[in-house]
Scaffold this active site. Sequence first.
Site, PDB file in Angstrom:
ATOM      1  N   TYR A   1      17.784  -5.160  11.876  1.00  0.00           N
ATOM      2  CA  TYR A   1      17.474  -4.807  10.867  1.00  0.00           C
ATOM      3  C   TYR A   1      18.464  -5.368   9.584  1.00  0.00           C
ATOM      4  CZ  TYR A   1      15.610  -2.709   6.375  1.00  0.00           C
ATOM      5  OH  TYR A   1      14.860  -2.583   5.283  1.00  0.00           O
TER       6      TYR A   1
ATOM      7  N   THR B   1       0.725  -1.269  -0.098  1.00  0.00           N
ATOM      8  CA  THR B   1      -0.045  -0.008  -0.140  1.00  0.00           C
ATOM      9  C   THR B   1       0.860   1.387   0.065  1.00  0.00           C
ATOM     10  OG1 THR B   1      -0.303   0.047   2.472  1.00  0.00           O
ATOM     11  CG2 THR B   1      -1.900  -1.214   1.092  1.00  0.00           C
TER      12      THR B   1
ATOM     13  N   THR C   1      10.747   7.042   0.432  1.00  0.00           N
ATOM     14  CA  THR C   1       9.406   6.707   1.016  1.00  0.00           C
ATOM     15  C   THR C   1       9.282   6.986   2.277  1.00  0.00           C
ATOM     16  OG1 THR C   1      10.146   4.523   1.757  1.00  0.00           O
ATOM     17  CG2 THR C   1       9.890   4.452  -0.248  1.00  0.00           C
TER      18      THR C   1
ATOM     19  N   LYS D   1      18.029  -8.692   7.195  1.00  0.00           N
ATOM     20  CA  LYS D   1      18.303  -8.564   6.036  1.00  0.00           C
ATOM     21  C   LYS D   1      19.137  -9.328   5.138  1.00  0.00           C
ATOM     22  CE  LYS D   1      14.862  -5.582   4.832  1.00  0.00           C
ATOM     23  NZ  LYS D   1      13.747  -6.187   4.103  1.00  0.00           N
TER      24      LYS D   1
ATOM     25  N   ASP E   1      -1.798  -9.074   8.799  1.00  0.00           N
ATOM     26  CA  ASP E   1      -0.534  -8.747   9.693  1.00  0.00           C
ATOM     27  C   ASP E   1       0.516  -9.982   9.798  1.00  0.00           C
ATOM     28  OD1 ASP E   1       1.341  -8.143  11.546  1.00  0.00           O
ATOM     29  OD2 ASP E   1       0.124  -7.567  12.945  1.00  0.00           O
TER      30      ASP E   1
ATOM     31  N   VAL F   1      15.693   4.932  -0.093  1.00  0.00           N
ATOM     32  CA  VAL F   1      14.646   5.037  -1.226  1.00  0.00           C
ATOM     33  C   VAL F   1      13.613   6.136  -0.606  1.00  0.00           C
ATOM     34  CG1 VAL F   1      13.002   4.253  -2.604  1.00  0.00           C
ATOM     35  CG2 VAL F   1      14.946   2.742  -2.157  1.00  0.00           C
TER      36      VAL F   1
END
Length: 261
Positions: free
Chosen positions: A148, A10, A183, A152, A59, A181
């Site tokens: 994180y 979304t 966003t 990844k 979720d 990026v």
Amino acid sequence: MPTALVTGATAGLGRELAEQLAEAGHDLVLVARTTDRLERATEEIRGRHRVHVEVLTADLTDRDALAAVADRVADPDRPVDVLVNNAGFGLGSPFDRTTLAQEEALLDALVRAPMVLSHAAVGAMTARGRGRVVNISSVAGFMASGSYAAAKSYLTVLTESLAGQLAGTGVTATVVCPGYVRTEFHERAGIAKGERRGPFWLDAERTAREALADAAAGRVISVPSPQYRAVVHLLRHLPRRVLRSGPVRRRHRADPPASRA
């Protein structure tokens, strides 16, 4: 028409990937946590591209919800030709200032969910002899800079392993490793990134287009933009002790917001 399932569809890179897959003639299954945002995205994509769009509110840190999405991916009567594991979030504090619940949720979203969905997709796709798995990782996965990055790193290595195991089956696996990026990711994670200008801030549209082109070509590792390809080349040759040093530790509140798609 081929069908693509996109998680975290979304906003941000996930939304752009969904748009471009629809533009290329794919029907879509859109997965995200928020029904109203899914419905809004669905209406806009249908209007622009005249494709069929199915919505799954889930979720992916919830195991029952994740299992329902995995069932959809594996459904032999409604084949998914392209799986895009994009959903995720970041934490705005170092490991000793997050809660265990936050760390576990991060692992569920960034590690367990793409592993479960990739497993479901590979089983269904190899039975048909065709398909494509696209996992959205990060340049951070080549570093040693927190939970994180660790998550990844797992996703990058898992996808590389899948690509080797799937050779000759007609199914491909590509891991996409973008850098910064433009966003809403950083705002929702509570991470300040200034004005977001300069050569190391990437446009979501161009990043998605390069990622999908690499996946279509069967490339195993996609690093959008020449500047980040140079960064990854450097990171792969630096001593690990340098990568462990990381940035100067910043002070954050103990319970930061998290970006969830």
